[in-house]
Design a protein around this motif. Sequence first.
Motif, mmCIF file in Angstrom:
data_model
loop_
_atom_site.group_PDB
_atom_site.id
_atom_site.type_symbol
_atom_site.label_atom_id
_atom_site.label_comp_id
_atom_site.label_asym_id
_atom_site.label_seq_id
_atom_site.Cartn_x
_atom_site.Cartn_y
_atom_site.Cartn_z
ATOM 1 N N ALA A 138 -2.873 -9.038 -6.097
ATOM 2 C CA ALA A 138 -4.151 -8.700 -5.594
ATOM 3 C C ALA A 138 -3.702 -7.574 -4.523
ATOM 4 C CB ALA A 138 -5.116 -9.566 -4.992
ATOM 5 N N LEU A 139 -2.702 -7.917 -3.472
ATOM 6 C CA LEU A 139 -2.473 -7.021 -2.449
ATOM 7 C C LEU A 139 -1.614 -5.783 -3.123
ATOM 8 C CD1 LEU A 139 -1.240 -9.676 -0.013
ATOM 9 C CD2 LEU A 139 -3.205 -8.122 0.284
ATOM 10 N N THR A 140 -0.653 -6.165 -3.906
ATOM 11 C CA THR A 140 0.034 -5.109 -4.574
ATOM 12 C C THR A 140 -0.826 -3.953 -5.396
ATOM 13 O OG1 THR A 140 2.070 -6.556 -4.972
ATOM 14 C CG2 THR A 140 1.897 -4.729 -6.313
ATOM 15 N N THR A 141 -1.747 -4.583 -5.867
ATOM 16 C CA THR A 141 -2.963 -3.693 -6.537
ATOM 17 C C THR A 141 -3.671 -2.745 -5.639
ATOM 18 O OG1 THR A 141 -3.189 -5.216 -8.444
ATOM 19 C CG2 THR A 141 -4.821 -3.778 -8.065
ATOM 20 N N LEU A 142 -4.046 -3.346 -4.577
ATOM 21 C CA LEU A 142 -4.816 -2.520 -3.470
ATOM 22 C C LEU A 142 -3.831 -1.779 -2.747
ATOM 23 C CD1 LEU A 142 -7.220 -5.611 -2.171
ATOM 24 C CD2 LEU A 142 -7.732 -3.795 -3.741
ATOM 25 N N ALA A 143 -2.684 -2.085 -2.634
ATOM 26 C CA ALA A 143 -1.719 -1.127 -2.066
ATOM 27 C C ALA A 143 -1.471 0.014 -2.919
ATOM 28 C CB ALA A 143 -0.467 -1.982 -1.651
ATOM 29 N N TYR A 144 -1.211 -0.135 -4.060
ATOM 30 C CA TYR A 144 -0.989 0.880 -5.212
ATOM 31 C C TYR A 144 -2.119 1.602 -5.238
ATOM 32 C CZ TYR A 144 -0.171 3.155 -9.525
ATOM 33 O OH TYR A 144 0.339 4.150 -10.612
ATOM 34 N N GLU A 145 -3.527 1.069 -5.218
ATOM 35 C CA GLU A 145 -4.604 2.002 -5.385
ATOM 36 C C GLU A 145 -4.835 3.070 -4.348
ATOM 37 O OE1 GLU A 145 -8.745 2.964 -4.836
ATOM 38 O OE2 GLU A 145 -7.738 1.617 -3.616
ATOM 39 N N GLY A 146 -4.453 2.617 -3.288
ATOM 40 C CA GLY A 146 -4.110 3.916 -2.344
ATOM 41 C C GLY A 146 -5.059 4.252 -1.285
ATOM 42 N N ARG A 147 -6.221 3.605 -1.168
ATOM 43 C CA ARG A 147 -7.352 4.075 -0.143
ATOM 44 C C ARG A 147 -6.887 3.457 1.123
ATOM 45 N NH1 ARG A 147 -12.441 2.125 -0.769
ATOM 46 N NH2 ARG A 147 -11.798 0.588 -2.192
ATOM 47 N N ARG A 148 -6.233 2.348 0.954
ATOM 48 C CA ARG A 148 -5.759 1.692 2.429
ATOM 49 C C ARG A 148 -4.250 0.808 2.130
ATOM 50 N NH1 ARG A 148 -10.501 -2.622 3.789
ATOM 51 N NH2 ARG A 148 -10.495 -2.913 1.364
ATOM 52 N N GLU A 149 -3.595 2.054 1.580
ATOM 53 C CA GLU A 149 -2.135 1.796 1.046
ATOM 54 C C GLU A 149 -1.470 1.049 2.305
ATOM 55 O OE1 GLU A 149 1.963 2.282 0.178
ATOM 56 O OE2 GLU A 149 1.206 3.246 1.760
ATOM 57 N N GLU A 150 -1.243 1.768 3.524
ATOM 58 C CA GLU A 150 -0.457 1.060 4.601
ATOM 59 C C GLU A 150 -0.784 -0.275 4.923
ATOM 60 O OE1 GLU A 150 0.685 2.317 9.141
ATOM 61 O OE2 GLU A 150 -0.648 3.676 7.911
ATOM 62 N N LEU A 151 -2.346 -0.563 4.905
ATOM 63 C CA LEU A 151 -2.786 -1.697 5.504
ATOM 64 C C LEU A 151 -2.431 -3.080 4.192
ATOM 65 C CD1 LEU A 151 -4.691 -3.848 6.771
ATOM 66 C CD2 LEU A 151 -6.397 -3.176 5.232
ATOM 67 N N PHE A 152 -2.416 -2.521 2.940
ATOM 68 C CA PHE A 152 -1.985 -3.733 1.998
ATOM 69 C C PHE A 152 -0.475 -3.705 1.955
ATOM 70 C CE2 PHE A 152 -6.808 -3.036 0.929
ATOM 71 C CZ PHE A 152 -7.077 -4.325 1.388
ATOM 72 N N ARG A 153 -0.058 -2.693 2.041
ATOM 73 C CA ARG A 153 1.530 -2.788 1.908
ATOM 74 C C ARG A 153 2.021 -3.682 2.879
ATOM 75 N NH1 ARG A 153 3.027 2.033 3.164
ATOM 76 N NH2 ARG A 153 4.174 1.475 4.997
ATOM 77 N N LYS A 154 1.463 -3.544 3.952
ATOM 78 C CA LYS A 154 1.962 -4.403 5.247
ATOM 79 C C LYS A 154 1.648 -5.979 4.936
ATOM 80 C CE LYS A 154 0.982 -5.217 10.240
ATOM 81 N NZ LYS A 154 0.519 -4.686 11.464
#
Length: 323
Positions: A138-154
């Motif tokens: 789920a986190l990787t998906t949301l990071a890749y989707e990009g709107r809040r990439e920095e937050l979810f990549r962290k």
Amino acid sequence: MHKRLISAVVALGLGISSTAFAADEGFNAYINKLKAEARSKGISEPILDSAFDGITFTHRAVKADKNQPEKKLTLDQYIPRAVPDWKVKQARRLYHENKETLDRIGKEYGVQPRFIVALWGVESNFGKLQGNYHVVEALTTLAYEGRREELFRKQVMAALQILQEGHITIDEMRGSWAGAMGQCQFMPTSYLTFAVDGNNDGKADIWNTKADVFASAANYLKKSGWNDKYTWGRQVQIPSSLSDSLKGTDADKGKTLAQWQALGVRTLSGANLPQEDIEAWLVQPDDNHGRAYLVYGNYQTLMKWNRSHYFALAVSHFADKIY
């Protein structure tokens, strides 16, 4: 024929669109970037292999993120729904069933147990609704989707660290569509910062162990500024002439109860405010005809947990009913 071209031909032959294939290719490339970053942070190959094994772009997580319901209820409508009588009865029962543990943890961390139970109830219905998403996926998906990439990549990196440190296995690491985990719904970074071992078994298990859930929640509140000498605040009456510029939780809008008293603010029953030397802020989350509250520093701490007034007020009203 080039391997990527062969894969594309096979995909198209199976009826998979080239757009979907390109998205999958992009997602896989993004995973490789995450793996490279994680390696640089000391995450081992076995952890990377197990964490990313078979994960796919999770459309329902993106849909949930994009379609969070807009506020449609007033507090008068919301509070009774968020804190129904059946949930209050359950909270009281669980409070007394776990009283020895709650009292010990409350004393250790300086947090009233009723607030721990209220958070537990609001966040996961006392552990019954923890979410069933594969957290790394789920986190990787949301990071890749990009709107809040920095937050979810962290958050991905923090989740991998949790796995690296052996706190839980990848199969057990389940949570919400946004990656919030366990009975207290901690994001991975919050877990690393605040999760603690509440029963001295060497683990901080916020998924299955109530003592760890209670201690972790209490530790979060304490480290975020909680003061158990006070409660959260109170609903009040305010004069119609009171300026909107005085409302809000910004630091410069705090006033003593005596100052609010002089401005015409009274308790909900119309009585004078307590003669207590404590700073308070005036909030009115709905329109000027909605509920108004004087809130204290502990309410500000609840807002650090979740930046929603509706959340903070649900927890606060809930805690007031637990005894």
